[in-house]
Design a protein around this motif. Sequence first.
Motif, mmCIF file in Angstrom:
data_model
loop_
_atom_site.group_PDB
_atom_site.id
_atom_site.type_symbol
_atom_site.label_atom_id
_atom_site.label_comp_id
_atom_site.label_asym_id
_atom_site.label_seq_id
_atom_site.Cartn_x
_atom_site.Cartn_y
_atom_site.Cartn_z
ATOM 1 N N GLY A 36 -7.546 20.943 -10.359
ATOM 2 C CA GLY A 36 -6.302 20.543 -9.729
ATOM 3 C C GLY A 36 -5.367 19.795 -10.651
ATOM 4 O O GLY A 36 -4.407 19.180 -10.187
ATOM 5 N N GLY A 37 -5.662 19.821 -11.952
ATOM 6 C CA GLY A 37 -4.784 19.149 -12.908
ATOM 7 C C GLY A 37 -4.891 17.644 -12.904
ATOM 8 O O GLY A 37 -3.956 16.953 -13.299
ATOM 9 N N ILE A 38 -6.056 17.126 -12.468
ATOM 10 C CA ILE A 38 -6.262 15.678 -12.431
ATOM 11 C C ILE A 38 -7.033 15.246 -13.672
ATOM 12 O O ILE A 38 -8.093 15.803 -13.988
ATOM 13 N N MET A 39 -6.514 14.271 -14.388
ATOM 14 C CA MET A 39 -7.189 13.704 -15.546
ATOM 15 C C MET A 39 -7.698 12.318 -15.172
ATOM 16 O O MET A 39 -6.924 11.469 -14.737
ATOM 17 N N ALA A 40 -8.988 12.101 -15.298
ATOM 18 C CA ALA A 40 -9.599 10.812 -14.974
ATOM 19 C C ALA A 40 -10.085 10.157 -16.261
ATOM 20 O O ALA A 40 -10.566 10.820 -17.182
ATOM 21 N N GLU A 41 -9.954 8.830 -16.311
ATOM 22 C CA GLU A 41 -10.356 8.087 -17.507
ATOM 23 C C GLU A 41 -11.024 6.784 -17.080
ATOM 24 O O GLU A 41 -10.561 6.105 -16.165
ATOM 25 N N ILE A 42 -12.111 6.456 -17.731
ATOM 26 C CA ILE A 42 -12.779 5.173 -17.537
ATOM 27 C C ILE A 42 -12.916 4.528 -18.905
ATOM 28 O O ILE A 42 -13.281 5.199 -19.880
ATOM 29 N N ALA A 43 -12.601 3.242 -18.985
ATOM 30 C CA ALA A 43 -12.577 2.585 -20.297
ATOM 31 C C ALA A 43 -13.055 1.146 -20.183
ATOM 32 O O ALA A 43 -12.843 0.481 -19.163
ATOM 33 N N TYR A 44 -13.703 0.699 -21.242
ATOM 34 C CA TYR A 44 -13.967 -0.731 -21.426
ATOM 35 C C TYR A 44 -13.031 -1.216 -22.524
ATOM 36 O O TYR A 44 -12.945 -0.617 -23.606
ATOM 37 N N VAL A 45 -12.326 -2.306 -22.258
ATOM 38 C CA VAL A 45 -11.374 -2.858 -23.219
ATOM 39 C C VAL A 45 -11.687 -4.332 -23.411
ATOM 40 O O VAL A 45 -11.865 -5.077 -22.433
ATOM 41 N N GLY A 46 -11.774 -4.763 -24.658
ATOM 42 C CA GLY A 46 -12.062 -6.155 -24.952
ATOM 43 C C GLY A 46 -11.162 -6.701 -26.037
ATOM 44 O O GLY A 46 -10.636 -5.963 -26.877
ATOM 45 N N ASN A 47 -10.965 -8.009 -25.997
ATOM 46 C CA ASN A 47 -10.159 -8.686 -27.007
ATOM 47 C C ASN A 47 -10.715 -10.093 -27.184
ATOM 48 O O ASN A 47 -11.009 -10.779 -26.206
ATOM 49 N N ARG A 48 -10.853 -10.510 -28.423
ATOM 50 C CA ARG A 48 -11.392 -11.839 -28.739
ATOM 51 C C ARG A 48 -10.460 -12.535 -29.720
ATOM 52 O O ARG A 48 -10.187 -12.028 -30.805
ATOM 53 N N GLY A 49 -9.915 -13.692 -29.312
ATOM 54 C CA GLY A 49 -9.031 -14.462 -30.173
ATOM 55 C C GLY A 49 -9.774 -15.602 -30.842
ATOM 56 O O GLY A 49 -10.571 -16.298 -30.203
ATOM 57 N N LEU A 50 -9.514 -15.812 -32.122
ATOM 58 C CA LEU A 50 -10.204 -16.840 -32.903
ATOM 59 C C LEU A 50 -9.193 -17.675 -33.689
ATOM 60 O O LEU A 50 -8.120 -17.190 -34.062
ATOM 61 N N HIS A 51 -9.544 -18.934 -33.895
ATOM 62 C CA HIS A 51 -8.706 -19.863 -34.654
ATOM 63 C C HIS A 51 -7.305 -19.978 -34.047
ATOM 64 O O HIS A 51 -6.301 -20.013 -34.765
ATOM 65 N N LEU A 52 -7.238 -20.066 -32.745
ATOM 66 C CA LEU A 52 -5.942 -20.178 -32.078
ATOM 67 C C LEU A 52 -5.421 -21.613 -32.200
ATOM 68 O O LEU A 52 -6.192 -22.569 -32.106
ATOM 69 N N PRO A 53 -4.112 -21.785 -32.401
ATOM 70 C CA PRO A 53 -3.551 -23.120 -32.691
ATOM 71 C C PRO A 53 -3.252 -23.933 -31.442
ATOM 72 O O PRO A 53 -2.096 -24.193 -31.105
ATOM 73 N N TYR A 54 -4.272 -24.343 -30.710
ATOM 74 C CA TYR A 54 -4.063 -25.165 -29.523
ATOM 75 C C TYR A 54 -3.720 -26.596 -29.928
ATOM 76 O O TYR A 54 -4.462 -27.246 -30.663
ATOM 77 N N THR A 55 -2.603 -27.077 -29.429
ATOM 78 C CA THR A 55 -2.135 -28.424 -29.759
ATOM 79 C C THR A 55 -2.756 -29.450 -28.820
ATOM 80 O O THR A 55 -2.843 -29.225 -27.617
ATOM 81 N N ARG A 56 -3.193 -30.575 -29.358
ATOM 82 C CA ARG A 56 -3.728 -31.662 -28.533
ATOM 83 C C ARG A 56 -3.458 -33.010 -29.204
ATOM 84 O O ARG A 56 -3.071 -33.076 -30.368
ATOM 85 N N ASP A 57 -3.682 -34.059 -28.433
ATOM 86 C CA ASP A 57 -3.407 -35.418 -28.886
ATOM 87 C C ASP A 57 -4.687 -36.013 -29.467
ATOM 88 O O ASP A 57 -5.623 -36.347 -28.740
ATOM 89 N N ILE A 58 -4.723 -36.162 -30.781
ATOM 90 C CA ILE A 58 -5.930 -36.696 -31.421
ATOM 91 C C ILE A 58 -5.946 -38.222 -31.401
ATOM 92 O O ILE A 58 -6.877 -38.835 -31.938
ATOM 93 N N ASN A 59 -4.952 -38.825 -30.751
ATOM 94 C CA ASN A 59 -4.923 -40.281 -30.653
ATOM 95 C C ASN A 59 -5.243 -40.750 -29.231
ATOM 96 O O ASN A 59 -4.930 -41.881 -28.860
#
Length: 371
Positions: free
Chosen positions: A67-90
């Motif tokens: 019937g012209g139907i295209m089905a897709e199943i996927a696993y998608v992942g993303n991992r962020g490292l060394h992100l510059p989160y700002t905080r108060d060190i005082n």
Amino acid sequence: PFGSLITTDGITPVFQLSQGPPPVTYPTAQTRTPDLLNGQSVNYSVWKTPVSYSEEYQLDIQHQMRGGIMAEIAYVGNRGLHLPYTRDINQVPQALLGQGQSARAYPQYNAISTAYFDGISNYNALQLTAKKQMRHGLLVNANYAFSKTMDEITNTGFGGGGEGRKEHGGGLQNQFDPRSNYGPSSLNTTHFFNGAVVYEIPVGAGRAFLNRGGVLNAIVGGWEISSLFQIHSGLPFTPSMNSTGGSGALAGSWRPNRIGKGTVAHPTISEWFDPTAFVAPDPNTFGNSGRNILYGPGYKNVNAALLKNFSITMRGEQVRLQVKAEASNVFNHPNFGLPDAGIGDSAVGTITSANGGLPARTMQLGAKISF
């Protein structure tokens, strides 16, 4: 350089462009002393910071169905490292909470905003897609994602703690322990479903029913209906104390102690969660409640359009006339914002705002001539 120029009355300019701006003011050798910024909040840049990066990975399987139907199943992942989160060190250390300014590591300053490039984030999703190319007058494209996004702070990195208290409340409580803030991202939507449908109503010339021309075809034939839709679950939020000063840390958010689940069986805009599940910690202590542990209202929106194309002859030339009726939020479904999550507020647990991204139902009619 430092300082600023501000107009005194909101009308008089601080300088004329034709004359150029005044010279930048630099501290002189006499004023550039170690106590120049005492009593102020300052910024600190870490030496030799690592480069932020992300790792992406995915696996998908596609299958062409009848019937012209295209089905897709996927696993998608993303991992962020060394992100510059700002905080108060005082911030006042946890062992010295309540001892005031003198307990700061650098008591001559207030906040010291620093971007340590040690933030992390994770995204994992199961994505399902179904597509049906136009056949028998029907086109369908639908997508569903079951996902989870985790991080320590949801912001651009250099914008401070982010996640305002009464909406997300996810700013760091203990600035020296960002991992304790690891939880669902403030953009996390567990379920996300959207798609589009186009359907040529099978009536009129060249179609299954009343396949003829004439006046009847001009009236009931050749109509097309289309729709765009989006449905997703709610965003998370963090119950927090309505006063940040009770922790004695002189910085960061202040979480309550969690003594119950916090959810209600049938949430309404007047009682979205159970605030009695959260109590104030002892003064000069941190609360044990986590970040983004409750979820707000979901989101539903359906847009629709009905159109018809007419072919008419004008001065011996075929002209195409299209008339179209469109409606956004066609079912006029209300979508609400997040509840007041400030423990101790008089309106805690209630929702007093709508989701700003979706107005009430709007409709419009239009016509277009192509020649």
